[in-house]
Design a protein around this motif. Structure first.
Motif, short mmCIF file in Angstrom:
data_model
loop_
_atom_site.label_atom_id
_atom_site.label_comp_id
_atom_site.label_asym_id
_atom_site.label_seq_id
_atom_site.Cartn_x
_atom_site.Cartn_y
_atom_site.Cartn_z
N GLN A 219 0.81 -1.21 0.00
CA GLN A 219 0.00 0.00 0.00
C GLN A 219 0.85 1.26 0.00
O GLN A 219 0.36 2.34 0.35
N GLY A 220 2.09 1.13 -0.41
CA GLY A 220 2.96 2.29 -0.52
C GLY A 220 2.86 2.92 -1.89
O GLY A 220 1.91 2.72 -2.64
N VAL A 221 3.88 3.67 -2.24
CA VAL A 221 3.86 4.40 -3.50
C VAL A 221 4.22 3.49 -4.69
O VAL A 221 3.97 3.84 -5.84
N GLN A 540 3.24 10.20 -2.72
CA GLN A 540 4.63 10.63 -2.76
C GLN A 540 5.04 11.45 -1.54
O GLN A 540 6.12 11.25 -0.99
N TYR A 541 4.20 12.35 -1.11
CA TYR A 541 4.59 13.14 0.06
C TYR A 541 4.67 12.24 1.30
O TYR A 541 5.64 12.31 2.06
N ASN A 549 12.42 7.16 5.77
CA ASN A 549 11.35 6.21 5.45
C ASN A 549 11.49 5.64 4.05
O ASN A 549 11.37 4.43 3.84
N TYR A 550 11.73 6.51 3.09
CA TYR A 550 11.77 6.09 1.68
C TYR A 550 12.73 7.02 0.95
O TYR A 550 12.32 7.92 0.22
N PRO A 551 14.03 6.84 1.16
CA PRO A 551 15.01 7.82 0.68
C PRO A 551 15.20 7.78 -0.83
O PRO A 551 15.49 6.73 -1.40
N ARG A 588 5.21 17.42 -2.03
CA ARG A 588 3.89 17.96 -1.70
C ARG A 588 3.16 18.43 -2.96
O ARG A 588 1.98 18.15 -3.16
N ILE A 589 3.85 19.12 -3.84
CA ILE A 589 3.22 19.61 -5.07
C ILE A 589 2.76 18.45 -5.94
O ILE A 589 1.65 18.44 -6.47
N LEU A 590 3.60 17.43 -6.07
CA LEU A 590 3.23 16.29 -6.91
C LEU A 590 2.09 15.48 -6.32
O LEU A 590 1.41 14.74 -7.03
N SER A 591 1.87 15.60 -5.01
CA SER A 591 0.81 14.83 -4.35
C SER A 591 -0.53 15.57 -4.34
O SER A 591 -1.53 15.02 -3.89
#
Length: 654
Positions: A219-221, A540-541, A549-551, A588-591
Motif C-alpha cells: 500500500q505504498g507508492v 509521494q509526500y 522512510n523512503y530515501p 507535496r506539489i506532486l501529491s
C-alpha cells in the motif's frame, strides 16, 4: 416576437478562446433543409468571452424539422478574432415540438471565412459520417501538431514540442532558517509542522517498524513489485539457518510450499548508470524476502543488496536479528532502489510517458467525432502539458531529479528504457493479468493487499463502462473492419518509432478484429490514466518527504558487512537539509489533486444517447465503490486513501 429557437453557445475555457469576431450559425434539419445564416449577437454585451455561455433567442426560422446539423462560421473582425467553441445546444420553442436540448459538441477552433459543419452529438464511426472528407482533412491537420518524438533513447515516444515560483518562495523562506546537516533523526523530524502544507508525512510515524516496511510493499507508492516466492533465486544467498527464527516454526522449504514467502526483485537495476550530482553514492540492486505471518502481514526476513557476490564485493544477507542500525540501513538502501524503480518505471515510464504515446497516436488518427476519441479524450486532459513541464523542469539535466535522486535523471530514464523493452499492455498494463503474473491475485494467498483490493473493483467498473460504449457503437465485426480511423490508431500504437509508438501487447497487434480487443485496450488506457497514476503519484509526500522512510537519495556506500553502526552513521547516508527541503516541497506539489474525480469530467465530450447512458451508470457504480472503499479503510492501519474513486483524477494532471 416569440423565438423559434433558443441557441446556447459555450466558448472554451482556454487561453485565446474568446473572440471579438462576428459569429454566424445555420441550422439544418434531417431532410437537409437549411435556415438562413443567422448572426449571433446580444446587444450591450460582449459575447463569446473565454469560458462563458451565451444565450441567443432566434426568430424567423420557420418550417424546419428536427435539427440534425449546424454550420458555424466567423469573420476576422475585431482585435482578437480566433475562437474556440466548446459546444452549442439548441432548444426548440415551437408548437408540438418537445423542448429538449439538442447538443452539438464542437471542441474545436473555428476557422475564419469557412464553414464548420457539426452533426448532432458529433459522435459516429468514420464510415457513417456524411462529412467523411472533411473529417479526413481534420486528421491530416492535427498530424502537423501532434508529431512523435523520442526525448531519450529507448523510452516511450512523446509530443514534440508553476507552480515553480511557489516552490522557490517556500524553499527560500525555509532555507534561511536552517544549516546544512542534520544533528539527529529527531532534528530531522522537527522540520514538519502539523496543519501546514508540509504536515508530518505518514511515513515518519512508523518508519522504523518492520511491519510498516512490509506494508509499503502492498500500500505504498510502489505497490506493484511484490510477488509470491515459489523458489529462492540462485543468486540470493539466503539459507534456512538464517531465516528459520522468523518463520513461526516453518522451515524455509515449508514456507515456500505453503505460499508463505513473497519476494521483491530489483536486480534489474544492476547496470543503471549513476548520474546527477557528483558526490560519493551507490545504487544497489537488491532482493528482499518477506514472510506472511499469523497476522497476515508481510514481515521482512532477509535483504541482499546486490545481485552478485564477488571477492571484491562482500554481499551479506541482512536479517532482522542484525544490529538495529545495520538492519535499518539495509532497509533504507532497499527503499532507495525501490524509489528509483518507482519513479523511472511505475510512475514516469508507465503512466506519464506511455499515455502520452497513446494520446499522440489518438490525435494523429482519430477524428474528434469518433466515439472512441470522445471516450478517451477526458483522460488525456493536461497530460501533454504536465509531461512537457516535467521533462523541462524535473527530469532535465540539472533539474530536480538530478539533484535529489541517487541515479539522477539519466539513470532514471535508463530504467524507463530498460523496462520498456519488456513491458506489454496485455500483461503489465492489464491489472487482472498483472496481478496473476505476480501470483498475488488470490486473497487466500495474500489476504492483506489494499492496492489490489481497491484497484480491482475500479478496473471492472471501467471495463463495464468501456464495454457499454464499444458494444453500443460497433454492431458487429464488419463495423470494426470498416473503421479506418480505428485501424490506423491500432497500427500507430504498435509500429516502431518514428512511425509509431512501439507499444507491445496491444490486442490485435496492429489490427483490431473484435469488440473484446477494443474493450481490453481502452480499459487499460482509462485505468492507467486514472487509477494507475493515482496509485503511483499521490502517496509521494507521505512516503518520500521523511527521507529515512523512503530515501530517494543515499550518500556514501551501501554496507558490505554487519559491523555495528550508530545513529550518527545513519545520518551520514541521508540527504542534507537543503536536499530534504527540495524533496518535501516537490513531493507535496506532486501529491496535490487539482482536477475532478473519476467520471466527473472537466470537459464534456459525450452527448450521444449511448455515451450518456454509459457515463450515468459509470458514475453510479463509482459512487458505490467509493462507499465500500471508505468502509474498508475504517479498519486499516494505516488507511490507504489513494484509490477511493472520489480522490482519483480522470487524467494525469500533475
Amino acid at each position: 416576437m416569440k423565438a423559434d429557437y433558443l441557441i446556447f453557445i459555450k466558448t472554451g475555457d482556454r487561453k485565446g478562446a474568446g473572440t471579438d469576431a462576428n459569429i454566424y450559425i445555420a441550422l439544418i434539419d434531417k431532410e437537409g433543409k437549411k435556415s438562413r445564416k443567422i448572426f449571433l449577437d446580444c446587444k450591450w454585451r460582449n459575447d463569446f468571452e473565454q469560458g462563458r455561455t451565451d444565450k441567443f433567442p432566434v426568430s424567423n426560422v420557420p418550417d424546419l424539422g428536427e435539427i440534425e446539423f449546424i454550420e458555424l462560421s466567423r469573420d476576422t473582425k475585431g482585435f482578437g478574432d480566433s475562437w474556440f467553441c466548446d459546444r452549442v445546444w439548441i432548444i426548440p420553442n415551437q408548437p408540438g415540438v418537445e423542448p429538449t436540448p439538442i447538443y452539438f459538441p464542437v471542441n474545436r477552433w473555428v476557422k475564419a471565412d469557412g464553414l464548420l459543419k457539426i452533426q448532432k452529438w458529433d459522435c459516429c464511426l468514420p464510415q457513417n459520417d456524411v462529412a467523411s472528407e472533411t473529417r479526413k482533412q481534420e486528421i491530416l491537420e492535427k498530424r502537423m501538431y501532434y508529431t512523435l518524438d523520442q526525448k531519450s533513447p529507448g523510452i516511450p515516444v512523446q509530443w514534440d514540442i508553476v507552480r515553480t515560483k511557489g516552490i522557490l518562495l517556500i524553499k527560500s523562506k525555509m532555507r534561511r532558517l536552517t544549516s546544512d546537516t542534520w544533528s539527529s533523526l529527531k532534528d530531522l523530524g522537527n522540520i514538519y509542522k502539523k496543519g501546514t502544507s508540509l504536515d508530518i508525512p505518514m511515513g515518519m510515524y512508523r518508519w522504523k517498524e518492520d511491519n510498516y516496511f512490509g506494508k509499503q510493499r502492498v500500500q505504498g507508492v510502489n505497490p506493484v513489485l511484490v510477488k509470491l516466492c515459489t523458489e529462492i533465486p540462485s543468486n540470493f544467498k539466503v539459507t534456512n539457518e538464517m531465516v528459520s527464527p522468523f518463520l513461526e516454526g516453518f522451515t524455509l522449504d515449508e514456507a515456500l510450499a505453503k505460499k508463505k514467502l513473497f519476494i521483491c526483485d530489483l536486480t534489474m537495476l544492476e547496470d543503471v548508470p549513476l548520474m546527477g550530482i557528483p558526490v560519493e553514492k551507490e545504487l544497489v540492486n537488491p532482493y528482499a524476502l518477506f514472510f506472511l505471518n499469523k497476522e497476515n502481514d508481510l514481515s521482512p526476513i532477509a535483504i541482499q543488496l546486490f545481485a552478485k557476490t564477488t571477492e571484491d564485493c562482500p554481499n551479506p544477507v541482512f536479517l532482522p536479528s542484525d544490529h538495529k542500525y545495520v538492519w535499518m540501513l539495509a532497509k533504507m538502501y532497499y527503499n532507495n532502489a525501490d524509489s528509483l524503480f518507482h519513479q523511472g518505471s511505475t510512475h514516469l515510464g508507465f503512466t506519464h510517458l506511455i499515455m502520452e504515446s497513446v494520446a499522440v497516436a489518438a490525435n494523429r488518427t482519430l477524428s474528434m467525432s469518433h466515439p472512441l476519441y470522445r471516450l478517451i479524450a477526458p483522460h488525456f486532459l493536461f497530460l501533454i502539458a504536465i509531461n512537457s513541464r516535467a521533462l523541462n523542469k524535473l527530469v532535465a539535466p540539472g533539474g530536480w531529479v538530478d539533484q535529489v535522486m541517487t541515479a539522477g535523471a539519466g539513470g532514471m530514464l535508463s530504467i524507463t528504457a530498460k523496462r520498456f523493452q519488456s513491458w506489454r499492455l496485455d500483461r503489465d498494463g492489464t491489472l487482472p493479468e498483472e496481478l496473476k503474473m505476480r501470483q498475488v491475485d488470490d486473497p487466500e494467498v495474500l489476504p492483506y493487499y489494499p492496492y489490489r483490493d481497491d484497484a480491482l473493483p475500479i478496473w471492472y467498473c471501467i471495463k463495464n463502462y468501456v464495454t457499454r460504449f464499444v458494444e453500443g457503437h460497433y454492431e458487429n465485426e464488419k463495423a470494426i473492419e470498416d473503421d479506418w480511423e480505428l485501424q490506423e490508431f491500432s497500427k500507430a500504437l504498435v509500429s516502431p518509432y518514428p512511425n509509431g509508438c512501439n507499444i507491445k501487447g496491444i490486442p490485435g497487434d496492429g489490427k483490431f478484429q473484435t469488440r473484446q480487443q477494443i474493450i481490453d485496450t481502452f480499459t487499460s488506457f482509462v485505468f492507467i490514466s486514472s487509477v494507475g497514476h493515482a496509485a503511483a503519484n499521490f502517496a509521494q509526500y507521505d512516503e518520500y518527504a521523511f527521507p529515512p522512510n523512503y530515501p530517494s537519495f543515499m550518500r556514501g556506500k551501501a554496507p558490505r558487512n554487519k559491523d555495528p553502526i550508530t545513529e550518527a552513521d545513519i545520518i551520514k547516508h541521508l540527504p542534507h537539509k537543503a536536499m530534504t527541503l527540495d524533496i518535501m516541497v516537490v513531493g507535496r506539489i506532486l501529491s496535490d489533486r487539482g482536477t475532478n474525480a473519476l467520471g466527473d469530467f472537466e470537459i464534456d465530450y459525450i452527448f450521444d444517447p449511448i455515451g450518456t447512458a454509459a457515463v450515468k451508470q459509470f458514475r453510479e457504480e463509482l459512487e458505490k465503490i467509493s462507499e465500500e472503499n471508505t468502509k474498508r479503510n475504517e479498519t486499516r492501519n494505516p488507511p490507504y486513501a489513494y484509490l477511493n474513486p472520489m480522490h482519483i483524477p480522470n487524467s494525469i494532471s500533475i
